[in-house]
Design an enzyme around this catalytic site. Structure first.
Site, PDB file in Angstrom:
ATOM      1  N   LYS A 173     -43.013  -2.116  55.191  1.00 28.42           N
ATOM      2  CA  LYS A 173     -42.124  -3.116  53.875  1.00 28.42           C
ATOM      3  C   LYS A 173     -42.259  -4.468  53.516  1.00 28.42           C
ATOM      4  CE  LYS A 173     -37.847  -2.640  51.980  1.00 28.42           C
ATOM      5  NZ  LYS A 173     -36.473  -2.254  51.230  1.00 28.42           N
TER       6      LYS A 173
HETATM    7  C1  5RP Z   1     -32.945  -4.962  53.901  1.00 27.89           C
HETATM    8  C2  5RP Z   1     -33.819  -3.797  52.923  1.00 27.89           C
HETATM    9  C3  5RP Z   1     -34.007  -3.129  50.895  1.00 27.89           C
HETATM   10  O1  5RP Z   1     -33.711  -1.837  51.765  1.00 27.89           O
HETATM   11  C4  5RP Z   1     -34.499  -3.540  50.333  1.00 27.89           C
HETATM   12  O2  5RP Z   1     -34.163  -5.453  50.932  1.00 27.89           O
HETATM   13  C5  5RP Z   1     -35.245  -2.665  49.383  1.00 27.89           C
HETATM   14  O3  5RP Z   1     -34.377  -3.390  48.130  1.00 27.89           O
HETATM   15  P1  5RP Z   1     -34.537  -3.959  47.290  1.00 27.89           P
HETATM   16  O4  5RP Z   1     -35.770  -3.642  46.422  1.00 27.89           O
HETATM   17  O5  5RP Z   1     -33.462  -4.299  46.533  1.00 27.89           O
HETATM   18  O6  5RP Z   1     -35.240  -5.765  47.745  1.00 27.89           O
HETATM   19  O7  5RP Z   1     -34.701  -3.082  53.528  1.00 27.89           O
HETATM   20  O8  5RP Z   1     -33.449  -5.465  54.363  1.00 27.89           O
END
Ligand code: 5RP
Length: 259
Positions: A173
């Site tokens: 991610k």
């Molecule tokens: C923090 C994360 C969060 O899950 C991620 O940032 C996703 O959420 P958003 O869409 O609010 O950014 O992994 O490290």
């Protein structure tokens, strides 16, 4: 990949499209009661029918999610820092794989901090997590965290995603950026995007559309869904982009009755 691992992986990245709409509600693990997520149970419940997977910590899972829910769990297994510290990179693994299995997790996830003071520890932790998770048939999602001082450009994100994949993460991610196709092109495993800070709904849909158009295998979105004034409509609109190949304009149109 063994059968169990592939089976769990396919419960997240939907076989019909190869993509996913993951709902991220793990923010409290270092931010405490994040705006909009003060009562996670209330937030999560109406969104669950539209989430292919739910990313969260074991504390919120145990206390705020109905065990009868059918949603695959992407369990955050890293932590150890808080927003009170300047350096958020000093994370460690916080959950055993036995516990992840007891909680019926479909996947485990942790952050890596490439370029940060604790780069080496976070990367070696990822290698260790992949080893341990592999023994239980659990896929690993690596999250490429970015520090305040780090630029979210294609060069940096390509580096971080590729390193995560090289260390064995099954998917990664990261953030959307200009030149995102280079990030995806240089990473041998699927890449999904975080939504980031809350922006206008129209802009969040554009972000999701551009990411999918440029090769993302979906989204792991949090604030742009649960902080929206129309959370259910937003996640449904994002689904049309991820799974039905709709454009951001078409997805925005689906919000008309709510607007
Ligand atoms: C923090 C994360 C969060 O899950 C991620 O940032 C996703 O959420 P958003 O869409 O609010 O950014 O992994 O490290």
């Amino acid at each position: 990949m063994d059968w169990g691992l592939r089976n769990r992986f396919s419960s997240i990245l939907q076989p019909a499209t190869g993509r996913c709409v993951m709902l991220a509600v793990d923010h409290g693990y270092f931010q405490g009661p994040t705006t909009g997520l003060e009562q996670p149970g209330r937030v999560i419940k109406p969104l669950l029918p539209y989430a292919d997977a739910l990313m969260l910590t074991r504390g919120v899972l145990r206390n705020c999610v109905d065990p009868a829910a059918r949603v695959p769990i992407v369990l955050r297994v890293s932590g150890g820092t808080s927003v009170l510290k300047d350096d958020l990179s000093d994370e460690e693994l916080t959950v055993s794989m036995e516990e992840a299995i007891r909680l019926n997790a479909a996947c485990v996830t942790m952050s890596i901090f490439v370029g940060s003071p604790h780069e080496k520890a976070s990367l070696t932790n990822l290698g260790r997590l992949v080893d341990e998770a592999q023994g239980y048939g659990l896929p690993v999602l690596a999250v490429t965290a970015v520090g305040k001082e780090m630029v979210r450009d294609a060069r940096y994100l390509s580096l971080a995603c590729r390193i995560a994949a090289e260390l064995g993460a099954h998917f990664v991610k990261t953030y959307y950026c200009e030149g995102f196709e280079k990030v995806v092109g240089g990473c041998p495993v699927p890449v999904i995007i975080a939504g980031g800070k809350k922006i206008e709904e129209r802009e969040a849909l554009k972000l999701a559309y551009h990411a999918v158009r440029d090769g993302a295998a979906g989204v792991d979105m949090g604030r742009n869904i649960f902080q929206s004034q129309w959370p259910v409509e937003m996640i449904r609109a994002v689904r049309t982009i991820v799974h039905d190949n709709k454009t951001d304009t078409q997805a925005w149109d689906t919000l008309k009755p709510a607007r």
